[in-house]
Motif scaffolding. Structure first.
Motif, PDB file in Angstrom:
ATOM      1  N   SER A 182      33.345  41.716  38.209  1.00 37.66           N
ATOM      2  CA  SER A 182      31.896  41.498  38.268  1.00 37.66           C
ATOM      3  C   SER A 182      31.504  40.274  37.453  1.00 37.66           C
TER       4      SER A 182
ATOM      5  N   SER B  52      36.087  41.351  45.151  1.00 43.36           N
ATOM      6  CA  SER B  52      36.751  42.648  45.094  1.00 43.36           C
ATOM      7  C   SER B  52      37.330  43.111  46.429  1.00 43.36           C
ATOM      8  N   LYS B  53      36.840  42.612  47.530  1.00 42.66           N
ATOM      9  CA  LYS B  53      37.364  42.996  48.843  1.00 42.66           C
ATOM     10  C   LYS B  53      38.339  41.923  49.324  1.00 42.66           C
TER      11      LYS B  53
ATOM     12  N   SER C 179      29.169  37.068  45.158  1.00 46.36           N
ATOM     13  CA  SER C 179      28.846  38.493  45.109  1.00 46.36           C
ATOM     14  C   SER C 179      30.059  39.265  44.590  1.00 46.36           C
ATOM     15  N   ARG C 180      29.817  40.452  44.107  1.00 41.74           N
ATOM     16  CA  ARG C 180      30.918  41.315  43.630  1.00 41.74           C
ATOM     17  C   ARG C 180      31.898  41.580  44.763  1.00 41.74           C
ATOM     18  N   ASP C 181      31.391  41.796  45.967  1.00 41.78           N
ATOM     19  CA  ASP C 181      32.261  42.045  47.116  1.00 41.78           C
ATOM     20  C   ASP C 181      33.162  40.852  47.424  1.00 41.78           C
TER      21      ASP C 181
ATOM     22  N   THR D 106      34.612  31.618  49.185  1.00 40.53           N
ATOM     23  CA  THR D 106      35.073  32.296  47.972  1.00 40.53           C
ATOM     24  C   THR D 106      36.221  31.541  47.339  1.00 40.53           C
TER      25      THR D 106
ATOM     26  N   ARG E 143      37.228  39.395  52.020  1.00 42.55           N
ATOM     27  CA  ARG E 143      36.197  38.452  51.578  1.00 42.55           C
ATOM     28  C   ARG E 143      36.733  37.481  50.533  1.00 42.55           C
ATOM     29  N   SER E 144      37.698  37.930  49.724  1.00 42.95           N
ATOM     30  CA  SER E 144      38.225  37.042  48.682  1.00 42.95           C
ATOM     31  C   SER E 144      39.031  35.898  49.271  1.00 42.95           C
TER      32      SER E 144
END
Length: 120
Positions: A30, A44-45, A39-41, A54, A48-49
């Motif tokens: 976070s 963390s996903k 975003s946190r996602d 990103t 998406r990373s």
């Protein structure tokens, strides 16, 4: 000159690893997301990373910190610089603020000028 050790520590087969980068800086995902303007996602996903946006942001964060490590003395001190040092050339905004605004490339160019003996 920047050290490649930090970059190789935080980079995996698929680019900059949010897990490795957050572990190297002793922060949560976070906090990493906040520091990179994501975003946190996004950190963390897995799917998406790996997105272009990103990865670009994580690469900017890691390359800026890598550039500052020799001057700051450690990864943690470089991260503290990234978060808190006002940059006069950018109206006293921090590197973190600039990366969050999508201006990470300008910060990297600024650090390159300083490394080459230029003025801030």
């Amino acid at each position: 000159m920047a050290s490649a050790a930090f970059l190789s520590e935080v980079t995996g087969e698929k680019g900059v690893s949010p897990d490795r980068l957050s572990a190297a800086l002793h922060i949560t995902k976070s906090e990493l997301a906040l520091a990179a303007g994501l975003s946190r996602d996004a950190v963390s996903k897995a799917a998406r990373s790996q997105s272009v946006v990103t990865q670009a942001r994580l690469r900017e964060v890691s390359e800026i910190i890598n550039r500052v490590i020799p001057w700051a003395g450690s990864e943690l001190a470089a991260y503290a610089w990234y978060r808190s040092q006002p940059l006069p050339s950018f109206g006293d905004a921090t590197a973190e603020e600039l990366v969050r605004q999508g201006l990470g490339e300008k910060v990297r160019a600024y650090l390159g000028r300083i490394a080459a003996g230029g003025f801030a």
